[in-house]
Design a protein around this motif. Structure first.
Motif, PDB file in Angstrom:
ATOM      1  N   TRP A  38      27.840  49.502  44.618  1.00  0.00           N
ATOM      2  CA  TRP A  38      27.121  48.810  43.423  1.00  0.00           C
ATOM      3  C   TRP A  38      26.754  47.561  44.069  1.00  0.00           C
ATOM      4  O   TRP A  38      26.983  46.933  44.982  1.00  0.00           O
ATOM      5  N   LYS A  39      25.571  47.286  43.456  1.00  0.00           N
ATOM      6  CA  LYS A  39      24.882  45.919  43.491  1.00  0.00           C
ATOM      7  C   LYS A  39      25.305  44.793  42.611  1.00  0.00           C
ATOM      8  O   LYS A  39      25.076  45.276  40.877  1.00  0.00           O
ATOM      9  N   LEU A  40      25.778  43.690  42.946  1.00  0.00           N
ATOM     10  CA  LEU A  40      26.215  42.577  41.797  1.00  0.00           C
ATOM     11  C   LEU A  40      24.730  42.048  41.298  1.00  0.00           C
ATOM     12  O   LEU A  40      24.258  41.291  42.356  1.00  0.00           O
ATOM     13  N   GLN A  41      24.132  41.914  40.355  1.00  0.00           N
ATOM     14  CA  GLN A  41      23.290  41.574  39.636  1.00  0.00           C
ATOM     15  C   GLN A  41      23.490  40.195  39.260  1.00  0.00           C
ATOM     16  O   GLN A  41      22.605  39.313  39.645  1.00  0.00           O
ATOM     17  N   TYR A  42      24.348  39.972  38.513  1.00  0.00           N
ATOM     18  CA  TYR A  42      24.552  38.373  38.026  1.00  0.00           C
ATOM     19  C   TYR A  42      26.075  38.286  37.268  1.00  0.00           C
ATOM     20  O   TYR A  42      26.630  39.472  37.096  1.00  0.00           O
ATOM     21  N   THR A  52      23.537  32.805  33.216  1.00  0.00           N
ATOM     22  CA  THR A  52      23.888  33.616  34.046  1.00  0.00           C
ATOM     23  C   THR A  52      23.705  33.020  35.617  1.00  0.00           C
ATOM     24  O   THR A  52      22.743  32.120  35.825  1.00  0.00           O
ATOM     25  N   VAL A  53      24.595  33.636  36.512  1.00  0.00           N
ATOM     26  CA  VAL A  53      24.335  33.123  37.806  1.00  0.00           C
ATOM     27  C   VAL A  53      23.826  34.482  38.633  1.00  0.00           C
ATOM     28  O   VAL A  53      24.430  35.586  38.638  1.00  0.00           O
ATOM     29  N   GLN A  54      22.817  34.219  38.836  1.00  0.00           N
ATOM     30  CA  GLN A  54      21.922  35.535  39.923  1.00  0.00           C
ATOM     31  C   GLN A  54      22.668  35.797  41.222  1.00  0.00           C
ATOM     32  O   GLN A  54      23.145  34.954  41.621  1.00  0.00           O
ATOM     33  N   ARG A  55      22.967  37.122  41.311  1.00  0.00           N
ATOM     34  CA  ARG A  55      23.961  37.498  42.712  1.00  0.00           C
ATOM     35  C   ARG A  55      22.885  38.432  43.523  1.00  0.00           C
ATOM     36  O   ARG A  55      22.331  39.162  42.986  1.00  0.00           O
ATOM     37  N   GLU A  56      23.463  38.734  44.638  1.00  0.00           N
ATOM     38  CA  GLU A  56      22.874  39.780  45.611  1.00  0.00           C
ATOM     39  C   GLU A  56      24.033  40.361  46.303  1.00  0.00           C
ATOM     40  O   GLU A  56      23.531  41.110  47.223  1.00  0.00           O
ATOM     41  N   ILE A  71      26.972  38.299  50.449  1.00  0.00           N
ATOM     42  CA  ILE A  71      27.159  37.122  49.657  1.00  0.00           C
ATOM     43  C   ILE A  71      26.827  35.865  49.900  1.00  0.00           C
ATOM     44  O   ILE A  71      26.693  35.499  51.169  1.00  0.00           O
ATOM     45  N   ALA A  72      26.178  35.452  49.025  1.00  0.00           N
ATOM     46  CA  ALA A  72      25.386  33.878  49.006  1.00  0.00           C
ATOM     47  C   ALA A  72      26.194  32.958  49.552  1.00  0.00           C
ATOM     48  O   ALA A  72      27.379  32.888  49.020  1.00  0.00           O
ATOM     49  N   ARG A  73      25.817  32.308  50.355  1.00  0.00           N
ATOM     50  CA  ARG A  73      26.601  31.104  50.849  1.00  0.00           C
ATOM     51  C   ARG A  73      25.317  29.979  51.361  1.00  0.00           C
ATOM     52  O   ARG A  73      24.142  30.292  51.533  1.00  0.00           O
ATOM     53  N   GLU A  74      25.472  28.715  51.041  1.00  0.00           N
ATOM     54  CA  GLU A  74      24.504  27.651  51.575  1.00  0.00           C
ATOM     55  C   GLU A  74      23.862  28.060  52.739  1.00  0.00           C
ATOM     56  O   GLU A  74      24.566  28.209  53.641  1.00  0.00           O
ATOM     57  N   ASP A  79      29.049  38.504  55.059  1.00  0.00           N
ATOM     58  CA  ASP A  79      29.660  39.880  54.665  1.00  0.00           C
ATOM     59  C   ASP A  79      31.192  39.583  54.710  1.00  0.00           C
ATOM     60  O   ASP A  79      31.483  39.052  55.669  1.00  0.00           O
ATOM     61  N   GLN A  80      31.954  40.045  53.933  1.00  0.00           N
ATOM     62  CA  GLN A  80      33.420  40.077  53.966  1.00  0.00           C
ATOM     63  C   GLN A  80      33.810  41.401  54.667  1.00  0.00           C
ATOM     64  O   GLN A  80      33.441  42.385  54.370  1.00  0.00           O
ATOM     65  N   VAL A  81      35.141  40.940  55.358  1.00  0.00           N
ATOM     66  CA  VAL A  81      35.706  42.269  55.917  1.00  0.00           C
ATOM     67  C   VAL A  81      35.995  43.369  55.096  1.00  0.00           C
ATOM     68  O   VAL A  81      36.589  42.969  53.560  1.00  0.00           O
ATOM     69  N   PRO A  82      36.223  44.553  55.212  1.00  0.00           N
ATOM     70  CA  PRO A  82      36.634  45.572  54.247  1.00  0.00           C
ATOM     71  C   PRO A  82      38.248  45.069  53.990  1.00  0.00           C
ATOM     72  O   PRO A  82      38.960  44.818  54.831  1.00  0.00           O
ATOM     73  N   LEU A  83      38.649  45.370  52.806  1.00  0.00           N
ATOM     74  CA  LEU A  83      39.960  45.041  52.215  1.00  0.00           C
ATOM     75  C   LEU A  83      40.605  46.055  51.463  1.00  0.00           C
ATOM     76  O   LEU A  83      39.904  46.731  50.830  1.00  0.00           O
TER      77      LEU A  83
END
Length: 130
Positions: A38-42, A52-56, A71-74, A79-83
Motif C-alpha cells: 500500500w502507498k500512503l497518500q495522505y 491533509t499531510v501529503q505522504r510518500e 518515510i519522509a525526513r528532513e 526505510d524502517q526495518v521489517p517489524l
C-alpha cells in the motif's frame, strides 16, 4: 417557525449519524487480512479535519511483517526495518521502533484499491494499492 427549526435540527442530527457511520470499524481476524503493498497518500488528524499531510510512504504487509519504506525526513527519506505486527481484538498493532509499545490502528474502510486506517488518537491514514 418551530417546525422549520425542528426540521433543521433533525437534518443536522441525521447528517451527523450518517457521517459517523460512513467509517465503521472493520474487525481484523488474522494477519492475512492486512497482506499486500500500500502507498500512503495522505493523513488527516480527524474525519472532519480539512488539512491533509501529503505522504510518500509505502507499507508492505507480508509474512506477518510490515515494512515501511520511503518515510519522509528532513532532507530525504528513510526505510524502517521489517517489524512483526499483530492482530489483537480486531485491531492492527505495529511495534514502535527502538522502544516498547505499539501503534494501534483500526481498519475503517477497504476495497480492492483503497484502505483507510484510524490511529488510536483518531488520525486517519489514506492508502492506495500498489
Amino acid at each position: 417557525m418551530i417546525v422549520k427549526k425542528l426540521t433543521w435540527v433533525a437534518a443536522v442530527l441525521a447528517s451527523g449519524v450518517l457521517a459517523s457511520t460512513a467509517y465503521a470499524d472493520i474487525a481484523l481476524t488474522s494477519k492475512d487480512d492486512m497482506h499486500g503493498k500500500w502507498k500512503l497518500q495522505y493523513t488527516k488528524n480527524s474525519l472532519t479535519a480539512k488539512e491533509t499531510v501529503q505522504r510518500e510512504d509505502s507499507w508492505e504487509f507480508s509474512g506477518g511483517k510490515v515494512t515501511i519504506t520511503n518515510i519522509a525526513r528532513e532532507g530525504g527519506h528513510y526505510d524502517q526495518v521489517p517489524l512483526n505486527y499483530e492482530i489483537e481484538n480486531g485491531k492492527l498493532k505495529v511495534p514502535f521502533v527502538g522502544r516498547s509499545g505499539f501503534d494501534v490502528f483500526t481498519l475503517e474502510e477497504r476495497n480492492a484499491d483503497t484502505m483507510t486506517l484510524k490511529g488510536k488518537f483518531g488520525e486517519l491514514y489514506y492508502f492506495v494499492k500498489k
